[in-house]
Motif scaffolding. Structure first.
Motif, PDB file in Angstrom:
ATOM      1  N   ASP A  66       0.828  -1.214   0.000  1.00  0.00           N
ATOM      2  CA  ASP A  66       0.000   0.000   0.000  1.00  0.00           C
ATOM      3  C   ASP A  66       0.858   1.258   0.000  1.00  0.00           C
ATOM      4  O   ASP A  66       0.575   2.225   0.688  1.00  0.00           O
ATOM      5  CB  ASP A  66      -0.948   0.006   1.204  1.00  0.00           C
ATOM      6  N   GLY A  67       1.957   1.224  -0.762  1.00  0.00           N
ATOM      7  CA  GLY A  67       2.836   2.379  -0.877  1.00  0.00           C
ATOM      8  C   GLY A  67       3.833   2.532   0.258  1.00  0.00           C
ATOM      9  O   GLY A  67       4.691   3.405   0.202  1.00  0.00           O
ATOM     10  N   GLY A 103      -2.075  -9.010   2.657  1.00  0.00           N
ATOM     11  CA  GLY A 103      -3.071  -9.606   3.549  1.00  0.00           C
ATOM     12  C   GLY A 103      -2.427 -10.368   4.687  1.00  0.00           C
ATOM     13  O   GLY A 103      -2.870 -10.276   5.846  1.00  0.00           O
ATOM     14  N   LEU A 104      -1.364 -11.095   4.393  1.00  0.00           N
ATOM     15  CA  LEU A 104      -0.657 -11.836   5.435  1.00  0.00           C
ATOM     16  C   LEU A 104      -0.051 -10.880   6.446  1.00  0.00           C
ATOM     17  O   LEU A 104      -0.135 -11.097   7.658  1.00  0.00           O
ATOM     18  CB  LEU A 104       0.436 -12.698   4.800  1.00  0.00           C
ATOM     19  N   PHE A 105       0.543  -9.805   5.964  1.00  0.00           N
ATOM     20  CA  PHE A 105       1.136  -8.793   6.832  1.00  0.00           C
ATOM     21  C   PHE A 105       0.091  -8.249   7.811  1.00  0.00           C
ATOM     22  O   PHE A 105       0.315  -8.154   9.005  1.00  0.00           O
ATOM     23  CB  PHE A 105       1.719  -7.662   5.976  1.00  0.00           C
ATOM     24  N   ARG A 106      -1.101  -7.949   7.288  1.00  0.00           N
ATOM     25  CA  ARG A 106      -2.174  -7.430   8.133  1.00  0.00           C
ATOM     26  C   ARG A 106      -2.681  -8.490   9.110  1.00  0.00           C
ATOM     27  O   ARG A 106      -2.941  -8.200  10.274  1.00  0.00           O
ATOM     28  CB  ARG A 106      -3.326  -6.931   7.275  1.00  0.00           C
ATOM     29  N   THR A 107      -2.835  -9.720   8.636  1.00  0.00           N
ATOM     30  CA  THR A 107      -3.322 -10.806   9.483  1.00  0.00           C
ATOM     31  C   THR A 107      -2.395 -11.048  10.671  1.00  0.00           C
ATOM     32  O   THR A 107      -2.845 -11.319  11.783  1.00  0.00           O
ATOM     33  CB  THR A 107      -3.456 -12.104   8.664  1.00  0.00           C
ATOM     34  N   LEU A 108      -1.109 -10.926  10.433  1.00  0.00           N
ATOM     35  CA  LEU A 108      -0.137 -11.169  11.498  1.00  0.00           C
ATOM     36  C   LEU A 108       0.037  -9.953  12.413  1.00  0.00           C
ATOM     37  O   LEU A 108       0.903  -9.950  13.265  1.00  0.00           O
ATOM     38  CB  LEU A 108       1.215 -11.552  10.895  1.00  0.00           C
ATOM     39  N   GLY A 109      -0.781  -8.938  12.236  1.00  0.00           N
ATOM     40  CA  GLY A 109      -0.771  -7.803  13.152  1.00  0.00           C
ATOM     41  C   GLY A 109       0.143  -6.670  12.723  1.00  0.00           C
ATOM     42  O   GLY A 109       0.396  -5.766  13.508  1.00  0.00           O
ATOM     43  N   GLY A 110       0.623  -6.689  11.493  1.00  0.00           N
ATOM     44  CA  GLY A 110       1.523  -5.645  11.042  1.00  0.00           C
ATOM     45  C   GLY A 110       0.842  -4.431  10.454  1.00  0.00           C
ATOM     46  O   GLY A 110       1.480  -3.446  10.170  1.00  0.00           O
ATOM     47  N   GLY A 111      -0.447  -4.486  10.240  1.00  0.00           N
ATOM     48  CA  GLY A 111      -1.128  -3.359   9.616  1.00  0.00           C
ATOM     49  C   GLY A 111      -2.453  -3.064  10.284  1.00  0.00           C
ATOM     50  O   GLY A 111      -2.838  -3.707  11.241  1.00  0.00           O
TER      51      GLY A 111
END
Length: 112
Positions: A66-67, A103-111
């Motif tokens: 996302d930039g 999506g994986l980054f967000r799922t793991l709490g990074g976003g």
């Protein structure tokens, strides 16, 4: 009086660094990419020689999500697995893969 210093080891075959250091303490590096597309992926390989000993190589995966720049450190085994996954994708799948990484980054709490 002259000291007996350990000689520098030869560079790993992938090293593309212009070594300015003299002696046994050196940094080896290589950059692959950037590969354009949604993720702007770049791989960097790093390895250090310190005190006459070579430390294990590290790989760093840099990409945009996302930039925003993101970094993931990879072990050699992880890098091998990622290479097999990415190598098996066609051009269309690369965009889908970049979205899946986000999506994986967000799922793991990074976003958010």
């Amino acid at each position: 009086m002259q000291q007996n210093l350990p000689a520098a080891q030869p560079c790993p075959p992938w090293c593309r660094a212009d070594h300015t250091e003299h002696g046994s303490d050196r940094q080896h590096a290589a950059t692959i990419g950037p590969f354009s597309g949604p993720g702007q992926v770049t791989l960097r390989y790093l390895q250090a020689d310190k005190g006459g000993r070579r430390r294990p190589a590290l790989a760093r995966l840099n990409y945009l999500s996302d930039g925003e720049p993101r970094t993931m450190d990879l072990t050699p085994d992880d890098a091998y697995d990622w290479a097999n996954i990415i190598g098996g994708l066609d051009i269309r799948s690369c965009g889908e893969f970049a979205d899946a990484l986000t999506g994986l980054f967000r799922t793991l709490g990074g976003g958010q």
